[in-house]
Each structure stands twice: as structure tokens, then as C-alpha cells.
Design a protein around this motif. Structure first.
Motif, short mmCIF file in Angstrom:
data_model
loop_
_atom_site.label_atom_id
_atom_site.label_comp_id
_atom_site.label_asym_id
_atom_site.label_seq_id
_atom_site.Cartn_x
_atom_site.Cartn_y
_atom_site.Cartn_z
N ASP A 28 0.74 -1.26 0.30
CA ASP A 28 0.08 -0.11 0.29
C ASP A 28 1.20 1.48 0.01
OD1 ASP A 28 0.91 -0.72 2.24
OD2 ASP A 28 -1.27 -0.30 3.60
N ALA A 29 1.94 1.15 -0.33
CA ALA A 29 3.31 2.35 -0.42
C ALA A 29 2.85 2.51 -1.50
CB ALA A 29 4.55 2.14 -0.73
N PRO A 30 2.83 4.25 -1.35
CA PRO A 30 2.37 4.78 -2.82
C PRO A 30 3.29 4.74 -4.03
CG PRO A 30 3.02 6.14 -1.19
CD PRO A 30 3.23 5.41 -0.49
N ALA A 31 2.67 4.98 -5.22
CA ALA A 31 3.45 4.16 -5.92
C ALA A 31 4.43 5.43 -6.67
CB ALA A 31 2.85 4.17 -7.28
N ALA A 32 4.19 7.17 -5.94
CA ALA A 32 5.55 8.30 -6.28
C ALA A 32 6.02 7.87 -5.55
CB ALA A 32 4.70 9.46 -5.83
N GLN A 33 6.34 7.64 -3.90
CA GLN A 33 7.16 6.91 -3.00
C GLN A 33 8.67 5.86 -3.72
OE1 GLN A 33 6.80 5.24 1.11
NE2 GLN A 33 8.20 3.21 0.36
N TRP A 34 8.23 5.21 -4.80
CA TRP A 34 9.23 3.87 -5.34
C TRP A 34 9.74 4.58 -6.73
CZ3 TRP A 34 10.24 1.53 -1.99
CH2 TRP A 34 9.52 0.69 -1.04
N ARG A 35 8.79 5.24 -7.52
CA ARG A 35 9.03 6.18 -8.53
C ARG A 35 10.73 7.39 -7.89
NH1 ARG A 35 3.60 6.67 -10.29
NH2 ARG A 35 3.70 8.73 -9.38
N VAL A 36 10.37 7.78 -7.20
CA VAL A 36 11.20 9.14 -6.15
C VAL A 36 12.66 8.43 -5.97
CG1 VAL A 36 11.70 10.62 -4.83
CG2 VAL A 36 9.55 10.62 -5.85
N LEU A 37 12.24 7.64 -5.14
CA LEU A 37 13.39 6.47 -5.11
C LEU A 37 14.42 6.05 -6.00
CD1 LEU A 37 11.94 4.43 -1.52
CD2 LEU A 37 14.19 5.99 -1.83
N ASN A 38 13.29 5.36 -6.76
CA ASN A 38 14.48 5.08 -8.01
C ASN A 38 15.71 6.16 -8.69
OD1 ASN A 38 14.68 2.75 -10.24
ND2 ASN A 38 13.53 4.22 -11.41
N LEU A 39 14.72 7.27 -8.75
CA LEU A 39 15.05 8.30 -9.58
C LEU A 39 16.63 8.62 -8.63
CD1 LEU A 39 14.76 10.82 -11.71
CD2 LEU A 39 13.56 11.70 -9.89
N ILE A 40 16.14 8.66 -7.63
CA ILE A 40 17.19 9.68 -6.17
C ILE A 40 18.74 8.93 -6.50
CG2 ILE A 40 17.72 9.67 -4.49
CD1 ILE A 40 15.30 11.09 -3.57
N GLU A 41 18.43 7.03 -6.45
CA GLU A 41 18.97 6.19 -6.99
C GLU A 41 20.07 6.34 -8.10
OE1 GLU A 41 19.07 1.90 -4.68
OE2 GLU A 41 18.01 1.39 -7.12
N GLN A 42 19.06 6.39 -9.34
CA GLN A 42 19.73 6.32 -10.70
C GLN A 42 20.51 7.43 -10.26
OE1 GLN A 42 19.38 3.58 -12.55
NE2 GLN A 42 18.40 2.15 -10.81
N ALA A 43 20.23 8.38 -10.23
CA ALA A 43 20.78 10.25 -10.34
C ALA A 43 21.60 10.71 -9.02
CB ALA A 43 19.14 10.92 -11.74
N GLY A 44 21.54 10.09 -8.39
CA GLY A 44 22.35 10.52 -7.51
C GLY A 44 21.24 11.90 -6.81
N PRO A 45 21.68 12.58 -5.62
CA PRO A 45 21.05 13.54 -5.11
C PRO A 45 21.01 14.65 -5.45
CG PRO A 45 23.14 12.72 -3.92
CD PRO A 45 23.13 12.13 -5.52
N LYS A 46 18.84 14.91 -5.69
CA LYS A 46 18.81 15.72 -6.45
C LYS A 46 17.44 16.86 -4.92
CE LYS A 46 19.12 14.39 -10.40
NZ LYS A 46 19.68 15.04 -10.78
N ARG A 47 17.69 17.68 -5.27
CA ARG A 47 16.97 18.61 -5.27
C ARG A 47 15.03 18.66 -5.18
NH1 ARG A 47 19.61 25.05 -6.79
NH2 ARG A 47 22.15 24.55 -6.22
N VAL A 48 14.69 19.39 -4.08
CA VAL A 48 13.16 19.28 -3.36
C VAL A 48 12.51 19.00 -5.08
CG1 VAL A 48 10.61 18.91 -2.45
CG2 VAL A 48 13.46 18.18 -1.49
#
Length: 145
Positions: A28-48
């Protein structure tokens, strides 16, 4: 299927698979959570703001999501290396482990739906996945997707 219909069909099928996997796994975790974690993992630290633009959401909405992820220990906010006045969001080791567990959960949940594919069909899907990955390495903001 016409050539112009292939890409929209792939995108919609991908969304459907994500919904099916989440429902079947009881995740039941929001899909956005996984998309954001994936983005940060792939691209490195990002600003909000960069994360909000990449996720096509508002900055306040992303700030709330990042706050939740930080409370869960999945991300860490710290001064941006390029501008100490700004805050960058990085994935933690716990966040990477959670993301990997989510990928495995979805893989295992969806596997039965593809159990009847033969070797040729798996080659086609593998090649399609490679092509899609090659065309989704950056989005319109320049962030890795």
C-alpha cells in the motif's frame, strides 16, 4: 497494432502492471514513493524542486513525500554540494534496500502472469526492456528517470 499505438500501449500496460502488482502484493505504499526512490538511486541526490518536476507534482507535495520518506529513514536531506543554501535529497542504504525489496516483491508477484512465455517471447520482452531503458535514461528536466 499500428506503429503509433505501440508506445502508448506500452506505457499504459506498464501502469497497469504496476497497479496489479501493488494490489496482488498488498503493497500500500504510494507508487510515487518508489518512483522517487528509483530516481534518486539512479541519478544521485536531487533538490526537492527537481524531484517535483521529474515526478510531475507540486513542490509542496514532493516536500511532504520527502518528509515521509525521511521519517522512515529511506532518504536523507543535506546541504546541496553545489549550493549550500539549497537542500539535496539522497537515498539512504535503508532506502536502497527497501527499493530492492519492492522490485523483488513486484517481480515475484508478476512472475506467474508470464510463466507461460516461451524463450522467443522472453527474448522479445528482454529486448523491449533494453530499448525502453535506453530511451528513458533522461527526462525533460535532464534527470535520470
Amino acid at each position: 497494432m499500428n506503429r503509433q499505438d505501440v508506445i502508448p500501449s506500452l506505457v499504459l500496460s506498464g501502469y497497469a502492471l504496476g497497479r496489479i502488482a501493488a494490489q496482488d502484493a498488498g503493497n500500500d505504499a504510494p507508487a510515487a514513493q518508489w518512483r522517487v526512490l528509483n530516481l534518486i538511486e539512479q541519478a544521485g541526490p536531487k533538490r526537492v524542486g527537481e524531484l517535483a518536476a521529474a515526478a510531475r507534482t507540486t513542490q509542496p507535495g514532493m516536500t511532504r513525500l520527502i518528509g515521509n520518506l525521511e521519517r522512515e529513514g529511506l532518504v536523507l536531506r543535506s546541504p546541496d554540494a553545489e549550493d549550500s543554501r539549497a537542500i539535496a535529497v539522497a537515498i539512504t542504504n535503508a532506502g536502497s534496500r527497501a527499493l530492492q525489496a519492492w522490485r523483488e516483491e513486484f517481480r515475484d508477484t508478476l512472475a506467474p502472469r508470464f510463466a507461460d512465455l516461451d524463450a522467443d517471447e522472453w527474448r522479445v520482452l528482454t529486448r523491449a526492456a533494453e530499448i525502453l531503458a535506453a530511451h528513458t535514461t533522461t527526462d525533460s528536466t535532464g534527470a535520470t528517470a
